[in-house]
Design an enzyme around this catalytic site. Structure first.
Site, short mmCIF file in Angstrom:
data_model
loop_
_atom_site.label_atom_id
_atom_site.label_comp_id
_atom_site.label_asym_id
_atom_site.label_seq_id
_atom_site.Cartn_x
_atom_site.Cartn_y
_atom_site.Cartn_z
N SER A 71 8.12 7.07 2.84
CA SER A 71 6.88 6.62 3.88
C SER A 71 5.79 7.47 3.83
O SER A 71 6.15 8.87 4.08
CB SER A 71 7.53 6.54 5.32
OG SER A 71 6.75 6.15 6.30
N TYR A 130 0.39 2.39 3.86
CA TYR A 130 -0.41 1.47 4.77
C TYR A 130 -1.87 1.72 4.64
O TYR A 130 -2.27 2.87 4.29
CB TYR A 130 -0.15 1.55 6.15
CG TYR A 130 1.12 1.18 6.76
CD1 TYR A 130 1.67 -0.20 6.70
CD2 TYR A 130 2.13 2.18 7.09
CE1 TYR A 130 3.06 -0.44 7.42
CE2 TYR A 130 3.40 1.81 7.65
CZ TYR A 130 3.80 0.73 7.64
OH TYR A 130 5.16 0.46 8.31
N THR A 178 2.46 -1.78 1.75
CA THR A 178 3.15 -2.68 2.85
C THR A 178 1.66 -3.52 3.53
O THR A 178 0.86 -3.16 4.04
CB THR A 178 3.64 -1.92 4.05
OG1 THR A 178 4.92 -1.13 3.33
CG2 THR A 178 4.32 -2.71 4.92
N LYS A 220 4.66 -5.19 -0.67
CA LYS A 220 5.66 -5.05 -0.03
C LYS A 220 5.50 -5.96 1.29
O LYS A 220 4.42 -5.70 2.03
CB LYS A 220 6.48 -3.72 0.52
CG LYS A 220 7.81 -3.89 1.39
CD LYS A 220 8.19 -2.57 1.69
CE LYS A 220 9.42 -2.46 2.52
NZ LYS A 220 8.99 -2.95 4.05
N HIS A 275 9.98 -6.83 6.82
CA HIS A 275 10.08 -5.62 7.55
C HIS A 275 11.48 -5.36 8.46
O HIS A 275 11.29 -4.87 9.53
CB HIS A 275 8.94 -5.72 8.31
CG HIS A 275 8.19 -4.06 8.31
ND1 HIS A 275 7.16 -3.80 7.80
CD2 HIS A 275 8.76 -2.94 9.18
CE1 HIS A 275 6.61 -2.49 7.96
NE2 HIS A 275 7.77 -1.97 8.73
#
Length: 353
Positions: free
Chosen positions: A107, A129, A155, A219, A243
């Site tokens: 992440s 992100y 994402t 994603k 998610h």
């Protein structure tokens, strides 16, 4: 006890190890949790047509993911706040991935420096992100590249975080040492422009590829038309995900969305899937429906909480063993043989055995 007995024991052990507020955060879904609850059931509702008269003495689950040889199609999906599960957090997760030979997706909100993740020797991809001001997130992405990330997973299903009931934000206290450690202060402090982008477009894939020189995986795709747009924009991989049921409640399950996305991509990019996958049978089902790779998020996180890197490796090994059995029983010597197991074979041209 259900057929996933090791999973039940894992969840029990993790529940005992985690504080209430962390447990709820990790296991929660959005709103009424309709998507969360349906995701697990969906895989067991698919029916397979096993092949027979095949040599399955040595089934081979090995494959490649973006050119990387891996012993299994199962990778570790990105989850944040891993240091709330275990003091070593992402370091322990990366060591487990290195030991198992799996890809781990880290992440961008990790509580561990990317260079320390890279030093474990794990094969890892960065999950990112995009921020409203793209320049604010660029330094973290560039740091991941320098630390050895092999791909960027963008994402795209989170213009805003989905509402989750009964999560006590105040109970977390100061998260500065366990969350977003690689972001510049502007992002960690959520200055204007540091919020999630709400204007993502095809140009962002080109921007990321130009910034990093790495393959880009998108994603959060659930529609065939979106999958085609991602590939047209240069995506090397399309990741079918809702998610973990944590964004738009009542989203379709990834199991239901996977076949159409796989057909739309049709070999022009790799297709991955996550969401509710708990067993080797689930992995086989995902392969049958068109996935090239399968990623698990909650299982590794809960294993990390229950017993650190060793428990993560053990969980991956159990999924691997279950997949081997499923391949044998389905008449599959290789992963490619799993493609089409959800079809009855009535339109197959008969060939001599």
């Amino acid at each position: 006890m259900s057929e996933h007995r090791w999973q039940e024991r894992l969840w029990q052990d993790a529940r005992a190890a985690l504080p209430d507020h962390v447990w709820r955060f990790v296991t929660a879904g959005a709103r009424e949790e309709v998507s969360l609850q349906e995701s697990v059931r969906a895989w067991s509702q698919v029916r397979l047509y096993p092949r027979v008269l095949r040599d399955v003495r040595r089934p081979d689950p090995a494959t490649t993911l973006l050119g990387l040889a891996v012993p299994s199609p199962v990778g570790i999906a990105p989850t944040s706040m891993q240091r709330l599960a275990h003091p070593e957090g992402e370091l322990a997760m990366a060591r487990a991935a290195a030991s198992a030979g799996s890809v781990v997706v880290v992440s961008s909100n990790a509580g561990t420096r990317f260079e320390d993740v890279g030093a474990t020797g794990a094969a890892w991809w960065l999950q990112a992100y995009a921020t409203a001001d793209r320049t604010l997130v660029a330094p973290a992405i560039e740091a991941a590249v320098r630390a050895g990330a092999r791909a960027v997973v963008l994402t795209v299903d989170t213009p805003v975080p989905g509402t989750k009931y009964d999560i006590d934000d105040q109970a977390f206290g100061d998260l500065s040492e366990v969350y977003g450690l690689n972001h510049p202060e502007a992002v960690r402090g959520l200055t204007p422009g540091a919020e999630h982008a709400q204007d993502l477009a095809a140009a962002d894939l080109a921007w990321l590829q130009g910034l990093t020189g790495l393959p880009i995986v998108v994603k959060g795709v659930l529609r065939a038309d979106d999958a085609r747009r991602c590939v047209a924009a240069g995506a090397a991989g399309v990741w079918v995900s809702n998610h973990g049921g944590r964004q738009l409640d009542r989203s379709v399950t990834t199991c239901a969305a996977l076949p159409a996305v796989s057909a739309a991509v049709s070999g022009s990019a790799e297709v991955y899937v996550d969401g509710g996958i708990r067993s080797g049978l689930d992995v086989l089902t995902a392969l049958a429906l068109g996935a090239d790779g399968v990623f698990c998020g909650r299982t590794p996180y809960l294993a990390l909480a229950a017993g650190g890197a060793e428990r993560v490796v053990s969980s991956l090994d159990l999924l691997h063993d279950e997949l081997l059995e499923a391949l044998r029983l389905a008449g599959c010597a290789h992963l490619c043989d799993a493609r089409g197991l959800a079809a009855d074979g009535s339109d197959d041209t008969a060939k001599p055995l």
